[in-house]
Design a protein around this motif. Sequence first.
Motif, mmCIF file in Angstrom:
data_model
loop_
_atom_site.group_PDB
_atom_site.id
_atom_site.type_symbol
_atom_site.label_atom_id
_atom_site.label_comp_id
_atom_site.label_asym_id
_atom_site.label_seq_id
_atom_site.Cartn_x
_atom_site.Cartn_y
_atom_site.Cartn_z
ATOM 1 N N VAL A 1 0.838 -1.203 0.000
ATOM 2 C CA VAL A 1 0.000 0.000 0.000
ATOM 3 C C VAL A 1 0.870 1.248 0.000
ATOM 4 O O VAL A 1 0.605 2.218 -0.729
ATOM 5 N N ALA A 2 1.927 1.245 0.799
ATOM 6 C CA ALA A 2 2.819 2.400 0.849
ATOM 7 C C ALA A 2 3.613 2.557 -0.441
ATOM 8 O O ALA A 2 3.880 3.680 -0.883
ATOM 9 N N ALA A 3 3.952 1.443 -1.071
ATOM 10 C CA ALA A 3 4.795 1.496 -2.274
ATOM 11 C C ALA A 3 4.066 2.114 -3.462
ATOM 12 O O ALA A 3 4.703 2.718 -4.332
ATOM 13 N N VAL A 4 2.749 1.953 -3.548
ATOM 14 C CA VAL A 4 1.998 2.456 -4.702
ATOM 15 C C VAL A 4 1.273 3.764 -4.391
ATOM 16 O O VAL A 4 0.424 4.199 -5.166
ATOM 17 N N GLU A 5 1.618 4.391 -3.280
ATOM 18 C CA GLU A 5 0.927 5.628 -2.900
ATOM 19 C C GLU A 5 1.112 6.696 -3.971
ATOM 20 O O GLU A 5 2.207 6.901 -4.495
ATOM 21 N N THR A 6 0.027 7.373 -4.292
ATOM 22 C CA THR A 6 0.039 8.400 -5.320
ATOM 23 C C THR A 6 -1.010 9.453 -4.980
ATOM 24 O O THR A 6 -2.001 9.134 -4.312
ATOM 25 N N PRO A 7 -0.816 10.711 -5.409
ATOM 26 C CA PRO A 7 -1.834 11.729 -5.132
ATOM 27 C C PRO A 7 -3.181 11.359 -5.753
ATOM 28 O O PRO A 7 -3.240 10.776 -6.841
ATOM 29 N N ILE A 8 -4.252 11.692 -5.050
ATOM 30 C CA ILE A 8 -5.614 11.445 -5.527
ATOM 31 C C ILE A 8 -6.322 12.781 -5.680
ATOM 32 O O ILE A 8 -6.245 13.644 -4.786
ATOM 33 N N LEU A 9 -6.992 12.974 -6.785
ATOM 34 C CA LEU A 9 -7.771 14.188 -6.994
ATOM 35 C C LEU A 9 -8.859 14.269 -5.928
ATOM 36 O O LEU A 9 -9.546 13.284 -5.661
ATOM 37 N N THR A 10 -9.008 15.429 -5.312
ATOM 38 C CA THR A 10 -9.941 15.561 -4.185
ATOM 39 C C THR A 10 -11.183 16.370 -4.520
ATOM 40 O O THR A 10 -11.964 16.675 -3.631
ATOM 41 N N PHE A 11 -11.371 16.707 -5.806
ATOM 42 C CA PHE A 11 -12.528 17.512 -6.197
ATOM 43 C C PHE A 11 -12.859 17.203 -7.648
ATOM 44 O O PHE A 11 -12.112 16.500 -8.336
ATOM 45 N N ARG A 12 -13.978 17.724 -8.096
ATOM 46 C CA ARG A 12 -14.372 17.543 -9.501
ATOM 47 C C ARG A 12 -13.674 18.608 -10.343
ATOM 48 O O ARG A 12 -13.801 19.800 -10.068
ATOM 49 N N TYR A 13 -12.961 18.141 -11.352
ATOM 50 C CA TYR A 13 -12.129 19.024 -12.166
ATOM 51 C C TYR A 13 -12.672 19.095 -13.584
ATOM 52 O O TYR A 13 -13.081 18.071 -14.165
ATOM 53 N N TYR A 14 -12.678 20.305 -14.152
ATOM 54 C CA TYR A 14 -12.981 20.467 -15.573
ATOM 55 C C TYR A 14 -11.971 21.449 -16.146
ATOM 56 O O TYR A 14 -11.804 22.566 -15.632
ATOM 57 N N GLY A 15 -11.291 21.016 -17.175
ATOM 58 C CA GLY A 15 -10.306 21.898 -17.791
ATOM 59 C C GLY A 15 -9.360 21.126 -18.677
ATOM 60 O O GLY A 15 -9.636 19.992 -19.097
ATOM 61 N N ALA A 16 -8.223 21.734 -18.946
ATOM 62 C CA ALA A 16 -7.240 21.134 -19.839
ATOM 63 C C ALA A 16 -6.530 19.964 -19.148
ATOM 64 O O ALA A 16 -6.229 20.033 -17.958
ATOM 65 N N ILE A 17 -6.297 18.903 -19.918
ATOM 66 C CA ILE A 17 -5.599 17.714 -19.417
ATOM 67 C C ILE A 17 -4.506 17.366 -20.421
ATOM 68 O O ILE A 17 -4.771 17.202 -21.610
ATOM 69 N N GLU A 18 -3.306 17.256 -19.911
ATOM 70 C CA GLU A 18 -2.183 16.833 -20.754
ATOM 71 C C GLU A 18 -1.571 15.588 -20.139
ATOM 72 O O GLU A 18 -1.480 15.464 -18.921
ATOM 73 N N GLY A 19 -1.157 14.663 -20.974
ATOM 74 C CA GLY A 19 -0.533 13.458 -20.451
ATOM 75 C C GLY A 19 -0.027 12.559 -21.557
ATOM 76 O O GLY A 19 -0.349 12.752 -22.738
ATOM 77 N N ARG A 20 0.758 11.569 -21.165
ATOM 78 C CA ARG A 20 1.304 10.603 -22.117
ATOM 79 C C ARG A 20 0.489 9.314 -22.043
ATOM 80 O O ARG A 20 0.231 8.795 -20.959
ATOM 81 N N ILE A 21 0.066 8.815 -23.175
ATOM 82 C CA ILE A 21 -0.738 7.598 -23.217
ATOM 83 C C ILE A 21 0.122 6.399 -22.828
ATOM 84 O O ILE A 21 1.188 6.172 -23.399
ATOM 85 N N VAL A 22 -0.366 5.630 -21.830
ATOM 86 C CA VAL A 22 0.332 4.401 -21.440
ATOM 87 C C VAL A 22 -0.513 3.164 -21.716
ATOM 88 O O VAL A 22 0.004 2.049 -21.710
ATOM 89 N N ASN A 23 -1.799 3.367 -21.979
ATOM 90 C CA ASN A 23 -2.636 2.210 -22.305
ATOM 91 C C ASN A 23 -3.906 2.686 -23.011
ATOM 92 O O ASN A 23 -4.399 3.789 -22.743
ATOM 93 N N TRP B 1 -6.382 2.490 -6.310
ATOM 94 C CA TRP B 1 -5.158 2.787 -5.569
ATOM 95 C C TRP B 1 -4.011 1.910 -6.047
ATOM 96 O O TRP B 1 -2.894 2.386 -6.277
ATOM 97 N N PHE B 2 -4.278 0.627 -6.223
ATOM 98 C CA PHE B 2 -3.215 -0.285 -6.643
ATOM 99 C C PHE B 2 -2.911 -0.164 -8.131
ATOM 100 O O PHE B 2 -1.859 -0.617 -8.591
ATOM 101 N N MET B 3 -3.811 0.455 -8.887
ATOM 102 C CA MET B 3 -3.511 0.765 -10.284
ATOM 103 C C MET B 3 -2.792 2.106 -10.404
ATOM 104 O O MET B 3 -2.470 2.534 -11.514
ATOM 105 N N GLN C 1 -11.612 4.165 7.254
ATOM 106 C CA GLN C 1 -10.772 5.223 6.705
ATOM 107 C C GLN C 1 -9.395 4.650 6.405
ATOM 108 O O GLN C 1 -8.607 4.370 7.293
ATOM 109 N N ARG C 2 -9.131 4.466 5.127
ATOM 110 C CA ARG C 2 -7.891 3.838 4.666
ATOM 111 C C ARG C 2 -7.161 4.802 3.735
ATOM 112 O O ARG C 2 -7.719 5.828 3.316
ATOM 113 N N PRO C 3 -5.921 4.512 3.370
ATOM 114 C CA PRO C 3 -5.168 5.446 2.509
ATOM 115 C C PRO C 3 -5.874 5.783 1.209
ATOM 116 O O PRO C 3 -5.760 6.911 0.710
ATOM 117 N N TRP C 4 -6.597 4.824 0.632
ATOM 118 C CA TRP C 4 -7.227 5.066 -0.671
ATOM 119 C C TRP C 4 -8.491 5.933 -0.574
ATOM 120 O O TRP C 4 -9.022 6.329 -1.595
#
Length: 703
Positions: free
Chosen positions: A85-107, A181-183, A672-675
């Motif tokens: 669980v600690a190894a895969v920790e990553t920021p999680i969006l905490t609100f509803r977002y609308y706007g520009a999205i940039e990123g690299r396709i991985v799948n 979370w694990f993805m 209440q868990r990390p995810w």
Amino acid sequence: MRARIEDALLAQRGQLIGWVPVCLGVGIGTYFALSFEPDVLLMAGFTIAAACLLIASRLVPTAFAPLLMALVLVVAGAGIAKLRVAAVETPILTFRYYGAIEGRIVNIDRSASDAVRLTLDRVVLERMSPARTPRHVRVSVHGQQPLAVFTPGDVIILTGHLSPPAGPAEPGGFDFQRHAWFMELGAVGYTRTPVLRLIAADNTTVAARLFALRMAVSRAVQAAIPGEAGAFAAAIMTGDRSGMGQETLRDLRTSNLAHLLAISGLHMGLLTGFIFAVVRYGLASIPGIALRWPTKKIAAVCALAVGAFYLALSGGSVSTERAYIMVAVMLVAVLLGRKALTLRAVAIAAILVLVWQPEALIGPGFQMSFAATTALVVAFGALRKVDLHRLPRWARAVLSVILSSFIAGIATAPFAAAHFNQIAHYGLIANVLSVPLMGVLVMPAAVLAVCLAPLGLWWIGLGLMDIGLRWILLVARTVSAQEGALGHVIAPDWFVLPLLAFGLLACVLIVGRGRLIGVAVVLLAAVLWQQTSRATLLVADSGALIGLNGTDGRALSKPSGNSFVADIWLENDGAPVAQEVAAARDGLLIEGRVTRADLGEWQVLQVSGKTALVALRDCDGADVLISNQIDAGPRPCAVYDVTRLRNTGALALDVAGNGDLRITTAHQMTGQRPWNSWQGPWPAPVTLSYAQQKRAAEATLPR
């Protein structure tokens, strides 16, 4: 008595390796079942206790040492899960977002609604710092867009909606937040605007070249084999299922043949087994090599190499990686001169998977794969003692196929029913008619096609594949069209499946009369499953949908909207119907945008839209108010508006034996868990008593 206990424990020593993954699994499962996140101090305390048990195991009598080691392994399993669980920790969006999205396709894949989904890394969001930006996001693309020109590695830009991963659709249901979370998936969303390429993919990397090869093979196969058979061939050769139609997928699921589509243990086993056999018998046919070289070990190495290439070409999904580990363990056993198909090999494969990906334990893929493998190893091990040499060779082969399909089907049926709420009644027939052809024709033809591809003759292998796959699709259509082909069952309580799994494993692993313990546990799990009851009233976390369970089934508050949640409720009830059919049932009183539900002496009011909420006077006599809007309050009843529901998650309402109204929240069940900790402190569980109801009623009388 002590002597008898010691004798019984000593008799188990030949099967102790099989209990190692079981104990690890108990620890992992316990960790995920907790309603709180154990801190470092607690885990340190358990580690010290485990160390003490490890020392004590050297001091107690030999018969009792494994019991202490079992406790050590349980603690180790919990620790492995905590570290993962600690190894895969990553920021999680905490609100509803609308706007520009940039990123690299991985799948690139498809959702259940057949929409193309792009998974992105190196994400950049408008006006958001890199420290708060999710590591991965997944965007469903709607509308007609030329997505075929995009490949993993392309940097794209688009305008879209993103939101945090959703919680369970009902208390105790599937937790997508934990799955995401694990993805390492911090946000999901969709776009209806054009997707633009910002930077083309760097095709010099190994990953980019593999994906380009994968897509090239998929396109070539679908061009050579037209229709659904070509899409099927591309799916089993490259893992690309984008060409499969939804109707074909439904037929395969209904006939219990969907496992032929996913690259898993069956495909990996058939492929590596075919390569092993071809290389071994090919070398054995040359006397000079057969007498001097270890042909069996050479064949094992070749099968390992081909399996690794197949893993890379197919995209390296979790199920394919797990299948390769299982096959690799058995082939390494061949290299070491040990028996390949034994419970020891299955146990080692399970240990490796649990240490590498402990979260796999709670998924259907791991459970069904190892259930089928274990059952087949045990059953065919027992059949070795039966003299079948009097039967003709063809009869033995037919009997082997029928028994394999029957045993694997029986072993996986309870897990499939628990996870997917359905049973394919004619699945055995469909598998007997299809699986042998997959082994003797389709997979060998796929290998032949690959071997002949450099000569431009791969159409020979693809032609043979076409024949086999068309037969399998015909079987799927025919079986799924039969009346009563698919049955449905109610979703069991969370503790039923672990009990059932432990009982079945005890039947296999315990030596002697102790196996009766496993039989008793299995029967107990079956009884508890039969006694499972569903929540009287379910409320979606959006506040826009409620469902009341009645004699005719669950009645829904609206015929469309929130369809994903509605489908899950109805499937878990064991009676899936169209949402509009459920909305037409009696039980709910619907007046415009206001819906009333009676639970004994209690009344629940669900209000949709801001206008209807503003027009509502107090609670209009209801005890609980549900709204998909923000309510200013206060009101003389329990209020769950959209703000509070985002914090509590979905609701389940039931009337207790003493007449109190019990309100269970999804987050109360998950803890209440990390995810899901980004949602803040959990509200306390609510129980409304009759006295509270009376006071609320009296408060509204003057009005």
